[in-house]
Write a protein that holds these residues in place. Sequence first.
Motif, PDB file in Angstrom:
ATOM      1  N   SER A 169      13.107 -24.854 -45.862  1.00 34.35           N
ATOM      2  CA  SER A 169      13.442 -23.449 -45.093  1.00 34.35           C
ATOM      3  C   SER A 169      14.197 -23.739 -43.661  1.00 34.35           C
ATOM      4  CB  SER A 169      12.254 -22.509 -44.942  1.00 34.35           C
ATOM      5  OG  SER A 169      11.407 -23.081 -44.006  1.00 34.35           O
ATOM      6  N   GLY A 170      14.489 -22.942 -42.878  1.00 31.17           N
ATOM      7  CA  GLY A 170      14.953 -23.208 -41.723  1.00 31.17           C
ATOM      8  C   GLY A 170      16.504 -22.626 -41.683  1.00 31.17           C
ATOM      9  N   LEU A 188      26.068 -32.891 -34.751  1.00 31.62           N
ATOM     10  CA  LEU A 188      25.524 -31.600 -35.126  1.00 31.62           C
ATOM     11  C   LEU A 188      24.550 -31.662 -35.868  1.00 31.62           C
ATOM     12  CD1 LEU A 188      28.013 -29.058 -36.919  1.00 31.62           C
ATOM     13  CD2 LEU A 188      25.697 -29.505 -37.886  1.00 31.62           C
ATOM     14  N   TYR A 189      23.426 -31.038 -35.379  1.00 31.02           N
ATOM     15  CA  TYR A 189      21.999 -31.233 -35.643  1.00 31.02           C
ATOM     16  C   TYR A 189      21.898 -30.096 -36.657  1.00 31.02           C
ATOM     17  CZ  TYR A 189      16.933 -31.701 -35.249  1.00 31.02           C
ATOM     18  OH  TYR A 189      15.648 -31.706 -35.416  1.00 31.02           O
ATOM     19  N   ALA A 190      21.380 -30.531 -37.913  1.00 33.47           N
ATOM     20  CA  ALA A 190      20.891 -29.652 -38.913  1.00 33.47           C
ATOM     21  C   ALA A 190      19.667 -29.753 -39.476  1.00 33.47           C
ATOM     22  CB  ALA A 190      22.205 -30.050 -40.095  1.00 33.47           C
ATOM     23  N   PRO A 191      18.518 -29.329 -38.631  1.00 41.78           N
ATOM     24  CA  PRO A 191      17.327 -29.391 -38.975  1.00 41.78           C
ATOM     25  C   PRO A 191      16.790 -28.597 -40.192  1.00 41.78           C
ATOM     26  CG  PRO A 191      17.153 -28.290 -37.226  1.00 41.78           C
ATOM     27  CD  PRO A 191      18.849 -28.578 -37.456  1.00 41.78           C
ATOM     28  N   GLN A 192      15.642 -28.781 -40.752  1.00 41.97           N
ATOM     29  CA  GLN A 192      14.817 -28.064 -41.786  1.00 41.97           C
ATOM     30  C   GLN A 192      13.544 -28.143 -41.865  1.00 41.97           C
ATOM     31  OE1 GLN A 192      16.606 -30.252 -45.513  1.00 41.97           O
ATOM     32  NE2 GLN A 192      14.389 -30.950 -45.988  1.00 41.97           N
ATOM     33  N   MET A 226      15.627 -20.473 -49.376  1.00 41.59           N
ATOM     34  CA  MET A 226      15.102 -19.870 -48.105  1.00 41.59           C
ATOM     35  C   MET A 226      16.255 -19.909 -47.148  1.00 41.59           C
ATOM     36  SD  MET A 226      11.123 -20.477 -48.199  1.00 41.59           S
ATOM     37  CE  MET A 226      10.963 -19.550 -46.637  1.00 41.59           C
ATOM     38  N   ASP A 227      16.635 -18.815 -46.115  1.00 43.84           N
ATOM     39  CA  ASP A 227      17.105 -18.693 -45.068  1.00 43.84           C
ATOM     40  C   ASP A 227      18.594 -18.941 -45.036  1.00 43.84           C
ATOM     41  OD1 ASP A 227      14.740 -18.071 -43.662  1.00 43.84           O
ATOM     42  OD2 ASP A 227      14.308 -20.211 -43.565  1.00 43.84           O
ATOM     43  N   GLU A 228      19.282 -18.974 -46.383  1.00 41.18           N
ATOM     44  CA  GLU A 228      20.695 -19.044 -46.460  1.00 41.18           C
ATOM     45  C   GLU A 228      21.279 -17.912 -45.625  1.00 41.18           C
ATOM     46  OE1 GLU A 228      22.696 -20.123 -50.032  1.00 41.18           O
ATOM     47  OE2 GLU A 228      20.951 -20.826 -50.992  1.00 41.18           O
ATOM     48  N   PRO A 229      22.302 -17.930 -44.996  1.00 40.80           N
ATOM     49  CA  PRO A 229      23.117 -16.836 -44.389  1.00 40.80           C
ATOM     50  C   PRO A 229      23.815 -16.179 -45.537  1.00 40.80           C
ATOM     51  CG  PRO A 229      24.310 -18.717 -43.824  1.00 40.80           C
ATOM     52  CD  PRO A 229      22.835 -19.278 -44.560  1.00 40.80           C
ATOM     53  N   GLU A 230      24.024 -14.830 -45.295  1.00 44.10           N
ATOM     54  CA  GLU A 230      24.819 -14.404 -46.221  1.00 44.10           C
ATOM     55  C   GLU A 230      26.409 -14.606 -46.093  1.00 44.10           C
ATOM     56  OE1 GLU A 230      25.960  -9.218 -47.061  1.00 44.10           O
ATOM     57  OE2 GLU A 230      24.514 -10.008 -45.770  1.00 44.10           O
ATOM     58  N   ARG A 231      27.087 -14.691 -47.309  1.00 42.78           N
ATOM     59  CA  ARG A 231      28.442 -15.094 -47.202  1.00 42.78           C
ATOM     60  C   ARG A 231      29.231 -13.756 -46.926  1.00 42.78           C
ATOM     61  NH1 ARG A 231      25.104 -18.814 -48.965  1.00 42.78           N
ATOM     62  NH2 ARG A 231      26.042 -20.525 -49.930  1.00 42.78           N
ATOM     63  N   ILE A 232      29.576 -13.724 -45.629  1.00 47.35           N
ATOM     64  CA  ILE A 232      30.587 -12.470 -45.300  1.00 47.35           C
ATOM     65  C   ILE A 232      32.012 -12.810 -45.525  1.00 47.35           C
ATOM     66  CG2 ILE A 232      31.278 -11.194 -43.310  1.00 47.35           C
ATOM     67  CD1 ILE A 232      28.175 -10.689 -44.223  1.00 47.35           C
ATOM     68  N   PHE A 262      25.233 -26.204 -42.202  1.00 49.05           N
ATOM     69  CA  PHE A 262      24.558 -27.473 -42.600  1.00 49.05           C
ATOM     70  C   PHE A 262      22.987 -27.232 -42.177  1.00 49.05           C
ATOM     71  CE2 PHE A 262      28.632 -28.381 -40.573  1.00 49.05           C
ATOM     72  CZ  PHE A 262      28.975 -29.539 -41.419  1.00 49.05           C
ATOM     73  N   ARG A 263      22.320 -27.726 -43.415  1.00 55.24           N
ATOM     74  CA  ARG A 263      20.770 -27.954 -43.193  1.00 55.24           C
ATOM     75  C   ARG A 263      20.396 -28.960 -44.040  1.00 55.24           C
ATOM     76  NH1 ARG A 263      17.066 -23.044 -45.523  1.00 55.24           N
ATOM     77  NH2 ARG A 263      17.793 -24.085 -47.416  1.00 55.24           N
ATOM     78  N   GLY A 264      19.724 -30.056 -43.240  1.00 55.95           N
ATOM     79  CA  GLY A 264      19.405 -31.151 -44.072  1.00 55.95           C
ATOM     80  C   GLY A 264      20.624 -31.790 -45.021  1.00 55.95           C
TER      81      GLY A 264
END
Length: 222
Positions: A71-72, A56-60, A111-117, A95-97
Amino acid sequence: MTLTKKNHEHKMNTSNFANKTIKLLVLVILFAGFASCSDDDDKPLLEVESQTYSNLYAPQSGGQGSGEDISGAFTKFSFSTGQTTTSETEWDIAFRGTSIIINGGTTLGTMDEPERIGNVSGYIVNNTFENVEMVNTNLLEQDSNEGYVFSDWYTYSGQPNHLITPTPGKVLVLKTYDGKYAKMEIVSYYKDAPDNPNAFNGTERYYTFNYVYQPNDGVTTF
């Protein structure tokens, strides 16, 4: 007197008929209830299996001494489908980094965190993956501005190798966005989960993890 007696008998017959009708309805309702309970009891549980998700690729962008803020987009994952997703609502973990977030609580403000729905929650337990057989619902927490629930999953080696290694015995337990339960252990942070990873050849930020998703409603065992 005859007319009064007939009226009395008619009322008695009507009352008896009403009573019999009510009793019959009660029996029908009870039978339906028992049948429903029996159907529920006889309904087979869905099978629970251990799965492995590889790479699972989690680039930043930024970070790591670049002088730029990290970010990312986060890579989102759903345990019910066993796949990554771009859905804004139907995801459990992302996942990110080295950052792992859940779809519940509030953001840390990066930065760029998704909203917790969703209403996902979780905790880390120190145990072997196989021995985590039940969810302790009293331990479930959500991300907050004080930190991520799953921040303590890895060990950093420092110089000279700068390796990110999953800390042995760290099992991540979750209540998923659809109200079910899952557990996971991270196997590797490097592409194809090599025995001897290299932090300098571009293979980092590829998660391999084992997980079990409990698909049955209200079941807290694995």
